[in-house]
Design a protein around this motif. Structure first.
Motif, PDB file in Angstrom:
ATOM      1  N   GLY A 209       0.832  -1.212   0.000  1.00 31.63           N
ATOM      2  CA  GLY A 209       0.000   0.000   0.000  1.00 31.63           C
ATOM      3  C   GLY A 209       0.863   1.257   0.000  1.00 31.63           C
ATOM      4  N   ALA A 210       1.925   1.253   0.804  1.00 30.52           N
ATOM      5  CA  ALA A 210       2.814   2.427   0.874  1.00 30.52           C
ATOM      6  C   ALA A 210       3.506   2.634  -0.473  1.00 30.52           C
ATOM      7  CB  ALA A 210       3.827   2.244   1.998  1.00 30.52           C
ATOM      8  N   ALA A 211       3.953   1.538  -1.117  1.00 27.04           N
ATOM      9  CA  ALA A 211       4.615   1.659  -2.424  1.00 27.04           C
ATOM     10  C   ALA A 211       3.639   2.211  -3.453  1.00 27.04           C
ATOM     11  CB  ALA A 211       5.152   0.294  -2.868  1.00 27.04           C
ATOM     12  N   GLU A 212       2.409   1.701  -3.435  1.00 30.59           N
ATOM     13  CA  GLU A 212       1.389   2.189  -4.388  1.00 30.59           C
ATOM     14  C   GLU A 212       1.043   3.650  -4.135  1.00 30.59           C
ATOM     15  OE1 GLU A 212      -0.078   0.933  -7.173  1.00 30.59           O
ATOM     16  OE2 GLU A 212       1.338  -0.711  -6.982  1.00 30.59           O
ATOM     17  N   MET A 213       0.974   4.043  -2.858  1.00 27.24           N
ATOM     18  CA  MET A 213       0.697   5.453  -2.531  1.00 27.24           C
ATOM     19  C   MET A 213       1.789   6.344  -3.109  1.00 27.24           C
ATOM     20  SD  MET A 213      -2.099   6.094  -0.829  1.00 27.24           S
ATOM     21  CE  MET A 213      -1.919   7.546   0.196  1.00 27.24           C
ATOM     22  N   LEU A 214       3.045   5.930  -2.954  1.00 30.53           N
ATOM     23  CA  LEU A 214       4.154   6.724  -3.494  1.00 30.53           C
ATOM     24  C   LEU A 214       4.039   6.844  -5.010  1.00 30.53           C
ATOM     25  CD1 LEU A 214       7.003   5.276  -1.266  1.00 30.53           C
ATOM     26  CD2 LEU A 214       6.423   7.703  -1.425  1.00 30.53           C
ATOM     27  N   MET A 215       3.664   5.731  -5.659  1.00 31.24           N
ATOM     28  CA  MET A 215       3.614   5.730  -7.123  1.00 31.24           C
ATOM     29  C   MET A 215       2.360   6.437  -7.654  1.00 31.24           C
ATOM     30  SD  MET A 215       5.426   2.284  -8.456  1.00 31.24           S
ATOM     31  CE  MET A 215       4.768   1.064  -7.377  1.00 31.24           C
ATOM     32  N   GLN A 216       1.223   6.173  -7.002  1.00 30.42           N
ATOM     33  CA  GLN A 216      -0.030   6.686  -7.583  1.00 30.42           C
ATOM     34  C   GLN A 216      -0.340   8.131  -7.230  1.00 30.42           C
ATOM     35  OE1 GLN A 216      -3.508   4.196  -7.214  1.00 30.42           O
ATOM     36  NE2 GLN A 216      -2.302   2.335  -7.400  1.00 30.42           N
ATOM     37  N   THR A 217       0.084   8.575  -6.027  1.00 34.17           N
ATOM     38  CA  THR A 217      -0.302   9.942  -5.622  1.00 34.17           C
ATOM     39  C   THR A 217       0.731  10.975  -6.039  1.00 34.17           C
ATOM     40  OG1 THR A 217       0.833   9.851  -3.492  1.00 34.17           O
ATOM     41  CG2 THR A 217      -1.443   9.035  -3.541  1.00 34.17           C
ATOM     42  N   ASN A 218       1.966  10.518  -6.312  1.00 32.08           N
ATOM     43  CA  ASN A 218       3.068  11.440  -6.629  1.00 32.08           C
ATOM     44  C   ASN A 218       3.395  12.392  -5.487  1.00 32.08           C
ATOM     45  OD1 ASN A 218       4.180  10.761  -9.082  1.00 32.08           O
ATOM     46  ND2 ASN A 218       2.429  11.633 -10.199  1.00 32.08           N
ATOM     47  N   LYS A 219       2.854  12.123  -4.302  1.00 34.44           N
ATOM     48  CA  LYS A 219       3.180  12.993  -3.160  1.00 34.44           C
ATOM     49  C   LYS A 219       4.573  12.634  -2.656  1.00 34.44           C
ATOM     50  CE  LYS A 219      -1.520  13.508  -1.340  1.00 34.44           C
ATOM     51  NZ  LYS A 219      -2.416  13.154  -0.216  1.00 34.44           N
ATOM     52  N   PRO A 220       5.339  13.615  -2.167  1.00 37.17           N
ATOM     53  CA  PRO A 220       6.657  13.290  -1.607  1.00 37.17           C
ATOM     54  C   PRO A 220       6.512  12.364  -0.405  1.00 37.17           C
ATOM     55  CG  PRO A 220       6.345  15.675  -1.774  1.00 37.17           C
ATOM     56  CD  PRO A 220       5.019  15.039  -2.110  1.00 37.17           C
ATOM     57  N   ALA A 221       7.512  11.533  -0.182  1.00 44.48           N
ATOM     58  CA  ALA A 221       7.480  10.579   0.941  1.00 44.48           C
ATOM     59  C   ALA A 221       7.279  11.313   2.265  1.00 44.48           C
ATOM     60  CB  ALA A 221       8.770   9.768   0.961  1.00 44.48           C
ATOM     61  N   ALA A 222       7.937  12.462   2.389  1.00 43.93           N
ATOM     62  CA  ALA A 222       7.847  13.197   3.668  1.00 43.93           C
ATOM     63  C   ALA A 222       6.409  13.633   3.941  1.00 43.93           C
ATOM     64  CB  ALA A 222       8.775  14.404   3.639  1.00 43.93           C
ATOM     65  N   LEU A 223       5.688  14.027   2.875  1.00 41.49           N
ATOM     66  CA  LEU A 223       4.299  14.472   3.049  1.00 41.49           C
ATOM     67  C   LEU A 223       3.404  13.279   3.426  1.00 41.49           C
ATOM     68  CD1 LEU A 223       2.072  16.586   2.909  1.00 41.49           C
ATOM     69  CD2 LEU A 223       1.944  16.221   0.434  1.00 41.49           C
ATOM     70  N   LEU A 224       3.618  12.154   2.735  1.00 37.21           N
ATOM     71  CA  LEU A 224       2.819  10.958   3.057  1.00 37.21           C
ATOM     72  C   LEU A 224       3.069  10.537   4.511  1.00 37.21           C
ATOM     73  CD1 LEU A 224       3.241   8.955  -0.275  1.00 37.21           C
ATOM     74  CD2 LEU A 224       1.116   9.929   0.613  1.00 37.21           C
ATOM     75  N   ARG A 225       4.331  10.651   4.915  1.00 34.96           N
ATOM     76  CA  ARG A 225       4.659  10.298   6.315  1.00 34.96           C
ATOM     77  C   ARG A 225       3.916  11.233   7.279  1.00 34.96           C
ATOM     78  NH1 ARG A 225       9.128  12.111   9.614  1.00 34.96           N
ATOM     79  NH2 ARG A 225      10.276  12.862   7.798  1.00 34.96           N
ATOM     80  N   GLN A 226       3.946  12.527   6.908  1.00 34.36           N
ATOM     81  CA  GLN A 226       3.277  13.524   7.762  1.00 34.36           C
ATOM     82  C   GLN A 226       1.779  13.211   7.901  1.00 34.36           C
ATOM     83  OE1 GLN A 226       4.348  17.489   6.370  1.00 34.36           O
ATOM     84  NE2 GLN A 226       2.601  18.303   7.476  1.00 34.36           N
ATOM     85  N   GLU A 227       1.174  12.756   6.795  1.00 30.20           N
ATOM     86  CA  GLU A 227      -0.268  12.455   6.823  1.00 30.20           C
ATOM     87  C   GLU A 227      -0.611  11.302   7.774  1.00 30.20           C
ATOM     88  OE1 GLU A 227      -1.235  13.977   2.265  1.00 30.20           O
ATOM     89  OE2 GLU A 227      -1.321  11.836   2.717  1.00 30.20           O
ATOM     90  N   VAL A 228       0.370  10.435   8.007  1.00 29.60           N
ATOM     91  CA  VAL A 228       0.134   9.318   8.942  1.00 29.60           C
ATOM     92  C   VAL A 228       0.371   9.746  10.385  1.00 29.60           C
ATOM     93  CG1 VAL A 228       0.756   6.884   9.443  1.00 29.60           C
ATOM     94  CG2 VAL A 228       1.064   7.776   7.137  1.00 29.60           C
ATOM     95  N   THR A 229       1.190  10.788  10.532  1.00 31.68           N
ATOM     96  CA  THR A 229       1.706  11.126  11.860  1.00 31.68           C
ATOM     97  C   THR A 229       0.835  12.171  12.566  1.00 31.68           C
ATOM     98  OG1 THR A 229       3.882  10.736  10.896  1.00 31.68           O
ATOM     99  CG2 THR A 229       3.860  11.713  13.081  1.00 31.68           C
ATOM    100  N   SER A 230      -0.059  11.708  13.415  1.00 34.12           N
ATOM    101  CA  SER A 230      -0.888  12.646  14.196  1.00 34.12           C
ATOM    102  C   SER A 230      -0.041  13.221  15.323  1.00 34.12           C
ATOM    103  CB  SER A 230      -2.083  11.923  14.820  1.00 34.12           C
ATOM    104  OG  SER A 230      -2.719  11.128  13.863  1.00 34.12           O
ATOM    105  N   PRO A 231      -0.152  14.549  15.538  1.00 30.79           N
ATOM    106  CA  PRO A 231       0.624  15.150  16.636  1.00 30.79           C
ATOM    107  C   PRO A 231       0.292  14.474  17.969  1.00 30.79           C
ATOM    108  CG  PRO A 231      -0.395  16.844  15.261  1.00 30.79           C
ATOM    109  CD  PRO A 231      -0.956  15.535  14.806  1.00 30.79           C
ATOM    110  N   GLY A 232       1.316  14.068  18.669  1.00 32.73           N
ATOM    111  CA  GLY A 232       1.121  13.419  19.979  1.00 32.73           C
ATOM    112  C   GLY A 232       0.618  11.989  19.871  1.00 32.73           C
ATOM    113  N   GLY A 233       0.557  11.454  18.650  1.00 26.00           N
ATOM    114  CA  GLY A 233      -0.009  10.107  18.473  1.00 26.00           C
ATOM    115  C   GLY A 233       1.032   8.997  18.445  1.00 26.00           C
TER     116      GLY A 233
END
Ligand SMILES: NC(=O)C1=CN([C@@H]2O[C@H](COP(=O)(O)OP(=O)(O)OC[C@H]3O[C@@H](n4cnc5c(N)ncnc54)[C@H](O)[C@@H]3O)[C@@H](O)[C@H]2O)C=CC1
Ligand SMILES: O=C(O)[C@@H]1CCC=N1
Length: 280
Positions: A209-233
């Motif tokens: 899923g992570a590989a497909e997200m990188l390929m299909q969304t064209n979002k930078p890895a850092a942004l995708l990581r940020q989207e998973v990372t809830s503050p304080g989570g």
């Protein structure tokens, strides 16, 4: 009939053979494989894929229009020496890590057309990331043929030869880094009490899923990581721990050392090739 010969019958040769047959580029009978002396291994390849096998190097090479060098770097002199006299107008493609085009030409004793490639073992499922570099004697037609061959087993990109050490460190060795990460995730799942099968399914789907997200969304890895990372989570707690163990530096050093090793191999075997040449 258009044939391809493999000099060397290990993991990489097998992965490419499997990908080429599954991709319809060659029929099994168009592939002929030899190795140093391991008949058991050749027999396995024949039974598994239906390819031709032979210990007769002359037959193997003379029947083919492409000769793929797939032995270990340490065996390059002996391997080339055993086929040298039978090479005419075949295109030679090397998959050897760290062995330069010039060194291969020195061992052949002539300026024959050589394509140096760096695939990876995902070739077996036609998902290799391959880079190729060509010697100045290689024609546009030969580059086209080689690109088509590697496109059959994945993605291919043409680079300057001096970039191949970096490519080898990144995508040639790359699958092993990912598998290592998966091993660690499996260990951690076990420590947390998850059943092995449940954990494996979750890990593999997460990876895919992570590989497909990188390929299909064209979002930078850092942004995708940020989207998973809830503050304080939870992710933040995990990532902070990776950072405290210098994860990023470890990965950067890992790839750098692999590239350094590729350079070392290049120098080591260039010297060996020169000795070989002066011995003749
Ligand atoms: N395994 C990998 O993920 C990758 C490997 N490579 C390159 O592919 C090459 C082969 O690697 P592996 O398949 O992993 O090695 P391997 O050890 O699995 O296979 C090497 C093969 O070469 C044969 N061989 C040894 N001496 C020979 C000779 N004198 N004549 C003919 N055959 C000979 C052996 O019998 C064996 O079949 C290496 O040069 C490596 O740098 C490149 C990209 C990825
Ligand atoms: O470890 C190696 O030397 C080879 C080259 C790239 C992957 N495996």
């Amino acid at each position: 009939m258009n044939k391809i010969a493999f000099i060397g019958a290990g993991s990489m040769a097998e992965a490419i053979i499997q990908g080429l047959i599954d991709g319809g580029m060659y029929l099994p009978e168009q592939i002929i494989v030899t190795n140093r002396s391991n008949i058991e291994r050749l027999t396995y390849l024949k039974e598994e894929y239906g390819v031709n096998i032979s210990a007769n190097k002359q037959q193997v090479v003379q029947e083919a229009s492409i000769v793929m060098l797939a032995m270990k770097p340490k065996d390059v002199c002996e391997g080339i020496e055993s086929v040298r006299e039978y090479i005419g107008d075949q295109l030679v493609i090397s998959v050897l890590a760290g062995i330069s085009i010039q060194t291969i030409q020195e061992i052949f004793g002539s300026n024959i057309p050589i394509i140096r490639s760096m695939p990876n073992t995902s070739a077996s499922i036609r998902m290799s990331a391959t880079a190729i570099a060509a010697s100045d004697r290689v024609t546009m037609e030969q580059i086209k043929i080689t690109k088509h061959l590697f496109e059959t087993i994945g993605l291919v990109t043409v680079v300057e030869e001096d970039q191949l050490d970096a490519v080898t460190a990144l995508s040639g060795s790359g699958p092993a880094y990912i598998y290592y990460m998966v091993e660690s995730l499996q260990d951690s799942a076990e420590k947390l009490g998850l059943e092995r099968e449940v954990a494996n399914n979750l890990i593999l789907q997460t990876l895919a899923g992570a590989a497909e997200m990188l390929m299909q969304t064209n979002k930078p890895a850092a942004l995708l990581r940020q989207e998973v990372t809830s503050p304080g989570g939870t992710t933040e707690a995990g990532i902070k721990t990776l950072q405290s163990y210098h994860f990023s530096e470890a990965v950067i050093h890992c790839v750098k050392q692999a590239a350094v090793r590729s350079c070392e191999l290049k120098e080591m075997f260039r010297d060996q090739a020169m000795k070989e040449k002066s011995r003749r």
